[in-house]
Structures are given as structure tokens and as C-alpha cells.
Design a protein around this motif. Structure first.
Motif, mmCIF file in Angstrom:
data_model
loop_
_atom_site.group_PDB
_atom_site.id
_atom_site.type_symbol
_atom_site.label_atom_id
_atom_site.label_comp_id
_atom_site.label_asym_id
_atom_site.label_seq_id
_atom_site.Cartn_x
_atom_site.Cartn_y
_atom_site.Cartn_z
ATOM 1 N N ASP A 199 8.019 2.603 -0.056
ATOM 2 C CA ASP A 199 9.033 2.909 0.741
ATOM 3 C C ASP A 199 9.370 1.695 1.740
ATOM 4 O O ASP A 199 10.627 1.271 2.192
ATOM 5 N N ALA A 200 8.273 0.818 1.661
ATOM 6 C CA ALA A 200 8.500 -0.543 2.669
ATOM 7 C C ALA A 200 9.465 -1.422 1.794
ATOM 8 O O ALA A 200 10.427 -2.145 2.373
ATOM 9 N N ILE A 201 9.449 -1.430 0.379
ATOM 10 C CA ILE A 201 10.167 -2.162 -0.456
ATOM 11 C C ILE A 201 11.819 -1.485 -0.579
ATOM 12 O O ILE A 201 12.691 -2.159 -0.429
ATOM 13 N N GLY A 202 11.426 -0.218 -1.184
ATOM 14 C CA GLY A 202 12.824 0.511 -1.483
ATOM 15 C C GLY A 202 13.713 0.903 -0.366
ATOM 16 O O GLY A 202 14.944 0.687 -0.731
ATOM 17 N N ASP A 203 13.202 1.099 0.747
ATOM 18 C CA ASP A 203 14.073 1.701 1.764
ATOM 19 C C ASP A 203 14.729 0.338 2.837
ATOM 20 O O ASP A 203 15.358 0.675 3.890
ATOM 21 N N VAL A 204 14.584 -0.871 2.085
ATOM 22 C CA VAL A 204 15.492 -1.852 2.658
ATOM 23 C C VAL A 204 16.615 -2.359 1.826
ATOM 24 O O VAL A 204 16.080 -2.681 0.492
ATOM 25 N N ALA A 205 17.625 -2.867 2.367
ATOM 26 C CA ALA A 205 18.754 -3.171 1.360
ATOM 27 C C ALA A 205 18.513 -4.427 0.659
ATOM 28 O O ALA A 205 18.762 -4.565 -0.476
ATOM 29 N N ALA A 206 17.891 -5.249 1.106
ATOM 30 C CA ALA A 206 17.761 -6.717 0.551
ATOM 31 C C ALA A 206 16.540 -6.648 -0.424
ATOM 32 O O ALA A 206 16.447 -7.313 -1.198
ATOM 33 N N THR A 207 15.746 -5.671 -0.421
ATOM 34 C CA THR A 207 14.544 -5.480 -1.543
ATOM 35 C C THR A 207 14.506 -4.290 -2.380
ATOM 36 O O THR A 207 13.551 -3.997 -3.116
ATOM 37 N N GLU A 208 15.665 -3.327 -2.053
ATOM 38 C CA GLU A 208 15.565 -2.214 -3.006
ATOM 39 C C GLU A 208 15.493 -2.322 -4.420
ATOM 40 O O GLU A 208 15.175 -1.161 -5.211
ATOM 41 N N SER A 209 16.163 -3.541 -4.732
ATOM 42 C CA SER A 209 16.110 -3.612 -6.327
ATOM 43 C C SER A 209 14.671 -3.882 -6.972
ATOM 44 O O SER A 209 14.393 -3.827 -8.374
ATOM 45 N N ARG A 210 13.733 -4.064 -5.889
ATOM 46 C CA ARG A 210 12.303 -4.373 -6.363
ATOM 47 C C ARG A 210 11.364 -3.099 -6.410
ATOM 48 O O ARG A 210 10.341 -3.141 -6.293
ATOM 49 N N THR A 211 11.984 -1.990 -6.298
ATOM 50 C CA THR A 211 11.563 -0.610 -6.167
ATOM 51 C C THR A 211 10.509 -0.462 -7.180
ATOM 52 O O THR A 211 9.352 -0.111 -6.624
ATOM 53 N N PHE A 212 10.628 -0.675 -8.392
ATOM 54 C CA PHE A 212 9.874 -0.243 -9.447
ATOM 55 C C PHE A 212 8.487 -1.310 -9.479
ATOM 56 O O PHE A 212 7.725 -0.919 -9.982
ATOM 57 N N GLN A 213 8.725 -2.614 -9.155
ATOM 58 C CA GLN A 213 7.734 -3.409 -8.957
ATOM 59 C C GLN A 213 6.718 -3.055 -7.990
ATOM 60 O O GLN A 213 5.640 -3.146 -8.083
ATOM 61 N N ALA A 214 7.389 -2.405 -6.964
ATOM 62 C CA ALA A 214 6.741 -1.968 -5.745
ATOM 63 C C ALA A 214 5.800 -0.742 -6.088
ATOM 64 O O ALA A 214 4.597 -0.423 -5.760
ATOM 65 N N VAL A 215 6.318 0.235 -7.225
ATOM 66 C CA VAL A 215 5.704 1.427 -7.625
ATOM 67 C C VAL A 215 4.376 0.687 -8.327
ATOM 68 O O VAL A 215 3.319 1.236 -8.322
ATOM 69 N N ASN A 216 4.537 -0.112 -9.174
ATOM 70 C CA ASN A 216 3.595 -0.776 -10.255
ATOM 71 C C ASN A 216 2.472 -1.163 -9.180
ATOM 72 O O ASN A 216 1.343 -1.075 -9.425
ATOM 73 N N ASP A 217 2.937 -1.985 -8.066
ATOM 74 C CA ASP A 217 1.799 -2.362 -7.152
ATOM 75 C C ASP A 217 1.047 -1.413 -6.381
ATOM 76 O O ASP A 217 0.035 -1.493 -6.074
ATOM 77 N N ALA A 218 1.871 -0.295 -6.278
ATOM 78 C CA ALA A 218 1.030 0.847 -5.522
ATOM 79 C C ALA A 218 0.173 1.278 -6.282
ATOM 80 O O ALA A 218 -0.715 1.645 -5.821
ATOM 81 N N ILE A 219 0.389 1.595 -7.425
ATOM 82 C CA ILE A 219 -0.565 2.237 -8.540
ATOM 83 C C ILE A 219 -1.794 1.360 -8.463
ATOM 84 O O ILE A 219 -2.996 1.879 -8.553
ATOM 85 N N ASN A 220 -1.644 0.031 -8.659
ATOM 86 C CA ASN A 220 -2.958 -0.790 -8.791
ATOM 87 C C ASN A 220 -3.452 -0.955 -7.376
ATOM 88 O O ASN A 220 -4.889 -0.699 -7.328
ATOM 89 N N GLU A 221 -2.898 -0.796 -6.279
ATOM 90 C CA GLU A 221 -3.628 -0.771 -4.858
ATOM 91 C C GLU A 221 -4.406 0.551 -4.811
ATOM 92 O O GLU A 221 -5.381 0.532 -4.398
ATOM 93 N N LEU A 222 -3.675 1.497 -5.027
ATOM 94 C CA LEU A 222 -4.181 2.857 -4.902
ATOM 95 C C LEU A 222 -5.543 3.082 -5.805
ATOM 96 O O LEU A 222 -6.519 3.662 -5.196
ATOM 97 N N ALA A 223 -5.384 2.571 -7.172
ATOM 98 C CA ALA A 223 -6.739 2.742 -7.821
ATOM 99 C C ALA A 223 -7.882 1.844 -7.506
ATOM 100 O O ALA A 223 -8.719 2.156 -7.341
ATOM 101 N N GLU A 224 -7.486 0.762 -6.745
ATOM 102 C CA GLU A 224 -8.335 -0.127 -6.227
ATOM 103 C C GLU A 224 -9.063 0.644 -4.752
ATOM 104 O O GLU A 224 -10.224 0.590 -4.733
ATOM 105 N N LEU A 225 -8.138 1.447 -4.185
ATOM 106 C CA LEU A 225 -8.598 1.946 -2.999
ATOM 107 C C LEU A 225 -9.586 3.212 -3.225
ATOM 108 O O LEU A 225 -10.490 3.218 -2.510
ATOM 109 N N VAL A 226 -9.225 3.825 -4.181
ATOM 110 C CA VAL A 226 -9.842 4.917 -4.848
ATOM 111 C C VAL A 226 -11.522 4.552 -5.139
ATOM 112 O O VAL A 226 -12.448 5.252 -4.703
#
Length: 873
Positions: A606-633
Motif C-alpha cells: 500500500d505504501a508504494i501502490g497508493d502513491v501516484a508517483a510510485t504506483e507503477s512499482r506495485t508488483f515489485q512491492a508485492v514481491n518485496d512484501a512476500i520476501n519480507e513476510l517470509a523472513e518475518l515468519v
């Protein structure tokens, strides 16, 4: 020649090589006065001048059969007919004291005939450094060829003294000096200068059928490096084509044996970590010189699929696929997927070489694979979606239709990284398929069901928990457990269901945990303030008057401080994902001491996708989120003794890469008043009237609020406005927004963890008895298990060995089949023998190795019985 050199040479003969008797003929009588100055312990020196040879013969064979003797003759060696000691000499060692002979002795050579060969290489022997290196390469019984190959390896700085490595090193020298095909590498001049060129081109003739010019063989002109490289690579290129193109016919190296040897050579060259960059460059020169890009256009995709010779093949395969994937049928799409599997195992996209070139092609093939999955899904649902109820469609989305979103995300993420013009046409087709076919058809079926079943008045899906009951249904039973084990809830903003599927797969790769994915029906409007509040423990949920603050039990739920107050009443605490990530093991254990309920707030998508200047990076942010969540778990369970981690979200999102059109906007004729919040996908207010062109509901029904707070959401995937960016949105009722993931991860210990240990699938020969009757032959290999939760894919390398020596090409292949049918799990591998000197009575072995671990998996005896040998000459 000094005394030290003489002594060292004789010591080698007596003590290193273990000879008892050494004969020294000194025709010029140069060393007669020096023989008694030699420091040879336990060796008797006999000056044979005037001695009775018969007496010496009796002494050495009858009287003293164990002592060491140096027999010095201050004259020339007699003829065979006049040599009384010939029979003794045949089992003894001869010693010579001229320069070449000293070198011969120093090199530890045994065959006396090699002295004459060394004399012919006198220029090479003039360097002390080269002599030092030569000693390392030679063995006592080395012949002329072994000596010459060793000399060439030294000049080439090759890794081994064989023709393959010399060719590799020659290509590397050309590449490092950027010489192209018109200039010969410096070592070619060295071969000519030191008399080695004839041996080199004869080896090329023997192994590869190369036809050198008479001048090359005589040494009148330097070896034509460019000519040989063209023939080598064109032969490798044509090996898989079937019909040979006219332009290539006169460039081929002749005979099946030569072609098999070329295939084996190229395979080893490309597999070498030291030399493969030279292959890239040289193959590029050859490709440019022959205008390969143009010549590829008429060759079918199936013929090109196994070809690894030229990088231009990759571009042709990419273009061929990208142009036809959108219109291909299911059978064709599957064949394209199979080709991509081959290309990933092949040279230019190999994951075992991590450079810019390979990463680029892996990204492109990831994009192509994702587009194939997307169009396979579309072909499966060609008539659109016509589910009979909201329940049925929700279930379908959760079990299958989410894959459209995943494939689209994977495509865009890979395509944007690859960033090449070759995918531009496919970009448009993918966008059309996803945004204007899938989303539109899904929205129509879902919207019709929602309206016909009046679901906004009774917000539920059978057997699916409601998001605002999350704590009561998913968390409280764990917290109330008498064992009081630690539970952690990670709330990731805008982490949607399809990404959670991938996270589940990632977590389940580890044996210390077991993840199970389910879903909950998200609140509507599906936006952060309401979604975050609904996940917290509460008795009442409500809006604070005309503000956007959602109250939990009368307390504000906005911000970490307020949420911490709410959690404290339930024996819990709140932290950020950054805090959890940054804690050391000891810091975390101290901070969480006596804590049994922890809410962790994670905000990447949401931090990336919900900002007009960075919304094109939404799917890269999803990949980053998956990596970060796996590490947090992982960290929560391995470092901080957390028995259960639940990963969920406040809402999902909609995203499309393409520009939105006017048809994607819902214009509201009635401008709302008393608005609490107004965004692209929702309007919330206490006294909103019923709109004409939008859906209308109450949070009392959709989120369990105390107040009858009203909302508008657009129909389908439309937006109310485009201001401030509109490609990333949420707030509405599309499945992507309200199918909220609940990933429950249980920590495993002891036997439970051991039972979860995943292993690679096995690979064996599909046939028991292996025999090669051709220089190039296919072998069948069986993947013993289907890939599933406990069995993972494996990549193997296969080759044929004579002892420790590889005698064939090495082929890489990945076994990743998920089918339970054994016939589906059989793959063919073509192996090429190098050379033709094979004995049907020798033991050869086909060896299967794990490519990643470089360990042997299986080996099988192979009989090599070639029907005939080609005549190269």
C-alpha cells in the motif's frame, strides 16, 4: 653442464626412478675426470675404460645383484652386434649428459626416443620458466603428442593439456584482446614459432574433422583461427536442425563422429566457469559474420528449441512466441511452455551463471511463462464466467481464478525488469486479456450475483469467516488455549490473496513450519481504516461521528499507540515490522518475554501502490512484501519462540498497468454531502442518499458497525475519479479487494519437523541396459516422484565417463513434473561422444549428478559399440 646438474640427473635415475644400473656413454670423453666428484651415496662408479665387459657382466648378474652401479663409458655406445652388455642395458637406465639429455632427465621421461623429439623443440626449452611448468604436466611415459600438448597448454595458459582446453584458452585470448575472427590470438604465432602448429592442426583434424590447408600443416602460414571457429560453431548450430540450410552446408565439419565431438566440445566450453564468457564473444563474432539473425527467420521454433550456439536464437524464440501466444490454442501453449523449460536449462538463460545476460533472459522467459499461464486460463474460460451464485464465484476465485491475478503480476514484474522492445506487442495483448477481458467478465458475473442476491444487505459467503470477526474466530481460540503459547498476527497492508498463495508456498519450503491458507470476507468499503480496525479484538466497532476514525470499544483505532492500548486490554502488544526485523535474538526475546499476543503491522504494498508517483512499482512491492513476510515468519518462529503466526491483510487491491479510459470511470450525477471519506473506489458518509450509478450499502451490514454508516462503491472495477493516480485502487467489492487471506503458520519441532523435510525428486535411467551404437544418441530418464509439497524439482547434469574422464557432452535438464503418470515424467537427453577411440570391452559409465550440489546421484554401465568410424581424410 656442472657437477650439480650431473649429480641431480643421476640421483633422479637411481633414487627417484629406482634403477639399480645406469649406463653413461660419453663419446667426447668430457666428463671422465668428473665422475669421481659426483656425490652419489650408495652408488658404485665404474669407469669402463679397459674393463672386461664379461667380468662386469658376471659381477652384476651373479656376484652383486642388489648394489647400485654407474657404468661410465668414455666412448660412444657400441652397435647392437658388438654390445656384450645389451641384455643388461635393456632392463637398466641410460644416462646422457648433453643439454637435451639433461632436460630429458630433469623432466623424468623414460622413453629414450623422446630425446630426439625434445631436440626438435629446442626453442621452447630455452626458457627456464617454461621448463618448470613443463615438468608439472608430463608423466614418465609421455610420448611426442603428450609433450607437444603440454607445451601448447603452457603457451596457452590452459587448465589442462588436451586439445579442448587449448581451444578454450585460444578463444579466451582472442576474446580478452577483442581480436575478432580476422586476427589470430598471439599463442597461434607461438605455436608456429616453437614448431607446434602441425601437431595442433592434426589434433583438430583427428577430433573434429577440420580440414587444414597444406600451408597450415607445413607451418608456412599461421593457423586460421576465424575459419575454424566458424566451422566449429556452425556445426554445433546445425546439429539439431534436421535439414541443413544451404548457407551452412559448406561450413560444416564432416562426419557424424566430428559433429558429435563438436557437440561435446561446445557443451564443455559453455559449461566452463572460466571460458564461457569467451564463448559468448566468439559466438557473437561468428553470428555477426554470417548474419545469423536474418538466417534464423525461416527456421521453425521446434527446431530452434534445443539450439544453444548463438544468442540470436534467444531473440528469435522470444519473437516467435510473443507474436503467437495470444492466439495459440491450449496444445500450442503447452508446447511453448515445454520449450521455455528447455531454454531455462539451456545456456543463455542458465541459472547456474549469474550475469547480466542470463538474468535478462531468465526475466524474459519468466514473462513469457506468465503470459502462457494467463492465456491458458483464458482458453479454459473462453465463454467468460457464469457462476450461479456469489458463493460459487467466491469459491472459484479462491481455488482457481486468483491465478489470473498472479499470472498478470508475474508477467508485469518480469516484463518491466526485462524492459525490451521484443515484448511490446505481448505487453498489449496481456493487458487486453487481463484488464479488458478477465476483469470485465469477472466484474460482470460478480456484480450480477451481488445485485441479484442482495448481498450488500446480507454480507456473507457460506462457510467463509467475516473479517470483522477475525479475532473471535481465528485468534481468540489460540490465545485462550490453556498452554498459553505465543501467537503473532502480522497485518500486511493491501496484501492480497494471490500473493498469499505464493507466500504459503515459500513458507512450506522450510521444514520447521507448516502454512495453511484460507480466506475471510473483507469489510466493505475495503479500505485501510475500516479493515485495520476490523482485525483488532473488539466488542463494538463504530465510526466516530462524521470523522474517518473507527472506534474499537469506544477507543480510536488509528495509529500504533491507539492500537497498542486496545491490544493491552486483551493481553497483547503492537509493534512494527521494522522493529521485529531489526531485533536481535536476545533483544526480541527480552521484549516479548511473557507476551502471548503480538500484532505486527507491515506496510509495503500500500505504501508504494497508493502513491501516484510510485504506483507503477506495485508488483515489485508485492514481491518485496512476500520476501519480507517470509523472513518475518521465519524470525518469529525460529528466534522468538512463536508457536503460531497468522498473516493477514486489511484489504486487497486492483491494479492495471495500462492507461484507464473514460469508460473505466463512474461519473456521479449527485454530488455527495456529509462525506466522511471519498476516494476512487468508495465514498463513506453518515447520510449518503442512494446513488443512480453506483452500489449502495451500510457498514452495519458489511463491517458490523454499530452505526448505520452508508457507502457508495462503483460497479465492477470502475473508479469514481482518476485524480492522483488510478491504476492501484481498493475500497470496492471485487474479489481481489475482499477475498482477504488468512495464512496460519504453525511452528514444527522434533519429529514433526523431520516429517516435513522436503527432498528432491529422484532421477534414474528408464532402461536397465545402456548401449551406445552411434556417436550421438538419446537416453531416457525417469523422474521417480511427482513434484508436490514434500518433493521438489531437481536439476541434473548427465555425461558419460571413462574412469574420471568425461568422454561425452554434458547435458543439463530439470525434472519438475507434477503428474502422477510415470510416462509424463520421462525426459530424453541427447549425449555426444568426443572422438572415436572406444573399446566395446571397456567399462564406461553414464553418471547423473546433482547440478547444484555437484554430487553423484546414479551411475550406469554403458557399452560403447560404434557400428563404424568415419574417415575424416
Amino acid at each position: 653442464m656442472n657437477i650439480t646438474q650431473l649429480t641431480d640427473g643421476l640421483k633422479q635415475a637411481f633414487f627417484t626412478e629406482g634403477h639399480r644400473l645406469v649406463f653413461w656413454y660419453d663419446a667426447s670423453n668430457d666428463f671422465e675426470t668428473d665422475i669421481y666428484s659426483l656425490n652419489l651415496d650408495d652408488v658404485t662408479v665404474l669407469n669402463m675404460k679397459g674393463e672386461s665387459q664379461l667380468g662386469i657382466k658376471l659381477k652384476l648378474e651373479l656376484e652383486d645383484t642388489v648394489g647400485k652401479y654407474l657404468l661410465y663409458f668414455p666412448y660412444a655406445e657400441p652397435s647392437v652386434e658388438d654390445d656384450w652388455l645389451l641384455d643388461i642395458k635393456l632392463y637398466s637406465r641410460s644416462f646422457f649428459a648433453d643439454r637435451v639429455s639433461i632436460i630429458f632427465n630433469d623432466l623424468g621421461l623414460h622413453q629414450q626416443s623422446m630425446r630426439a623429439h625434445l631436440a626438435q623443440r629446442d626453442k621452447f626449452l630455452g626458457s627456464k620458466s617454461r621448463l618448470t611448468h613443463l615438468k608439472k604436466w608430463l608423466y614418465p611415459n609421455a610420448d611426442e603428442l603428450a609433450i607437444d600438448l603440454a607445451m601448447m597448454a603452457i603457451l596457452a595458459k590452459a587448465e589442462d593439456a588436451d586439445v579442448n582446453h587449448i581451444i578454450f584458452a585460444m578463444a579466451l585470448q582472442a576474446a580478452e584482446n577483442d581480436l575478432g575472427l580476422e586476427s589470430a590470438p598471439p599463442m597461434v604465432d607461438d605455436f608456429l614459432k616453437f614448431g607446434l602448429q602441425k601437431t595442433f592442426v592434426e589434433q583438430l583434424q583427428l577430433y573434429f574433422g577440420y580440414q587444414p590447408s597444406v600451408e597450415e600443416l607445413k607451418g608456412d602460414v599461421a593457423f586460421n583461427f576465424g575459419r575454424f571457429m566458424i566451422r566449429l560453431l556452425v556445426t554445433g548450430f546445425c546439429e539439431n536442425l534436421g535439414d541443413i540450410p544451404d548457407w551452412a552446408a559448406n561450413q560444416l565439419l564432416p562426419s557424424a563422429t566430428a559433429q558429435a565431438s563438436v557437440r561435446a566440445l561446445n557443451s564443455r566450453w559453455r559449461d566452463s566457469s572460466r571460458y564461457y564468457t569467451a564463448f559468448d564473444k566468439v559466438s557473437g563474432w561468428v553470428s555477426d559474420s554470417l548474419n545469423i539473425r536474418e538466417k534464423l527467420k525461416g527456421i521453425p521454433l521446434a527446431s530452434l528449441a534445443p539450439v544453444a550456439t548463438f544468442e540470436a536464437v534467444e531473440a528469435q524464440i522470444i519473437v516467435s512466441m510473443a507474436d503467437v501466444i495470444p492466439e495459440a490454442n491450449l496444445r500450442e501453449l503447452q508446447s511453448f511452455s515445454d520449450v521455455l523449460g528447455q531454454r531455462r536449462d539451456n545456456y543463455w538463460a542458465s541459472r547456474h551463471k549469474d550475469d547480466d545476460t542470463r538474468r535478462r533472459y531468465r526475466n524474459i522467459y519468466d514473462a513469457l511463462e506468465a503470459s502462457i499461464r494467463l492465456f491458458q486460463l483464458r482458453k479454459t474460460h473462453e465463454e467468460g464466467f457464469h457462476y450461479p451464485s456469489c458463493d460459487a464465484l467466491y469459491t472459484a476465485y479462491q481455488s482457481e481464478l486468483y491465478q489470473f491475478d498472479m499470472a498478470y503480476r508475474h508477467y508485469l514484474a518480469a516484463s518491466m525488469v526485462a524492459h525490451i522492445d521484443l515484448l511490446k506487442k505481448l505487453d498489449s495483448a496481456v493487458e487486453q486479456c487481463y484488464s479488458y477481458w478477465f476483469i470485465d467478465n469477472l466484474a460482470k458475473n460478480w456484480g450480477d450475483r451481488i445485485a441479484n442476491e442482495h448481498r450488500l444487505d446480507n454480507w456473507h459467503i457460506s462457510d467463509i469467516p467475516l473479517q470483522h470477526q477475525f479475532y473471535k474466530q481465528a485468534v481468540k481460540p489460540l490465545v485462550d488455549n490453556t498452554q498459553k503459547k505465543r501467537v503473532m498476527v502480522i497485518v500486511s497492508d493491501a496484501f492480497r490473496y494471490e500473493a498469499a498463495v505464493e507466500l504459503e508456498q515459500r513458507v512450506n519450503e522450510k521444514r520447521y513450519s507448516k502454512a495453511t491458507l484460507s480466506s475471510q470476507l473483507g469489510v466493505v468499503p475495503s479500505y485501510t481504516t475500516l479493515g485495520m480496525a476490523s482485525l483488532l479484538p473488539h466488542n463494538t466497532l463504530d465510526y466516530k461521528g462524521d470523522s474517518d476514525d473507527v472506534l474499537i470499544n469506544g477507543m480510536s483505532s488509528q495509529g500504533l499507540t491507539q492500537r497498542n492500548k486496545i491490544l493491552r486490554a486483551y493481553g497483547g502488544m503492537v509493534i512494527t515490522a521494522e522493529t521485529l526485523h531489526n531485533w536481535s535474538r536476545d533483544e526480541g526475546r527480552q521484549a516479548l518475554k511473557d507476551q502471548h499476543l503480538i500484532y505486527v503491522y507491515h506496510n509495503v504494498v500500500d505504501a508504494i501502490g497508493d502513491v501516484a508517483a510510485t504506483e507503477s512499482r506495485t508488483f515489485q512491492a508485492v514481491n518485496d512484501a512476500i520476501n519480507e513476510l517470509a523472513e518475518l515468519v521465519r524470525k518469529a518462529q525460529m528466534h522468538f519462540n512463536t508457536s503460531t503466526v497468522i498473516v493477514t491483510a486489511d484489504h486487497g487491491f486492483l491494479f492495471q498497468q495500462g492507461k484507464l479510459e473514460a469508460a473505466d470511470r463512474t461519473s456521479l450525477e449527485d454530488k455527495p454531502t456529509d462525506v466522511i471519506k471519498s476516494k476512487k473506489r468508495y465514498v463513506v458518509g453518515q447520510n449518503l442518499p442512494k446513488p443512480k450509478d453506483a452500489l449502495y450499502g451500510s457498514t452495519k451490514n458489511t463491517a458490523g458497525t454499530e452505526s448505520d454508516t452508508r457507502f457508495w462503491v462503483p460497479k465492477g472495477a470502475n473508479r469514481f475519479h482518476f485524480v492522483g493516480g488510478a491504476r492501484f485502487v481498493h475500497g470496492g467489492i471485487m474479489p481481489q479487494e475482499i477475498v482477504v487471506p488468512v495464512l496460519t503458520v504453525k511452528a514444527l519441532r522434533g519429529e514433526n519437523a523431520a516429517a516435513r523435510t522436503r527432498s528432491k525428486v529422484g532421477v534414474i535411467s528408464a532402461k536397465p541396459g545402456l548401449k551406445m551404437v552411434n556417436n550421438i544418441q538419446s537416453f531416457d530418464f525417469l523422474q521417480t516422484d511427482a513434484v508436490d509439497d514434500m518433493k521438489i524439482a531437481t536439476t541434473v547434469v548427465v555425461g558419460i565417463y571413462n574412469g574420471q574422464t568425461l568422454i561425452s557432452s554434458e547435458e543439463v535438464i530439470t525434472f519438475d513434473c507434477v503428474s502422477d503418470s510415470m510416462s509424463d515424467r520421462v525426459k530424453k537427453v541427447r549425449l555426444s561422444l568426443q572422438g572415436n577411440d572406444f573399446n566395446r570391452n571397456n567399462d564406461y559409465f553414464l553418471i547423473i549428478k546433482d547440478k547444484d550440489l555437484e554430487t553423484e546421484i546414479e551411475r550406469y554401465k554403458v557399452t560403447i559399440d560404434l557400428a563404424f568410424t568415419d574417415d575424416f581424410f
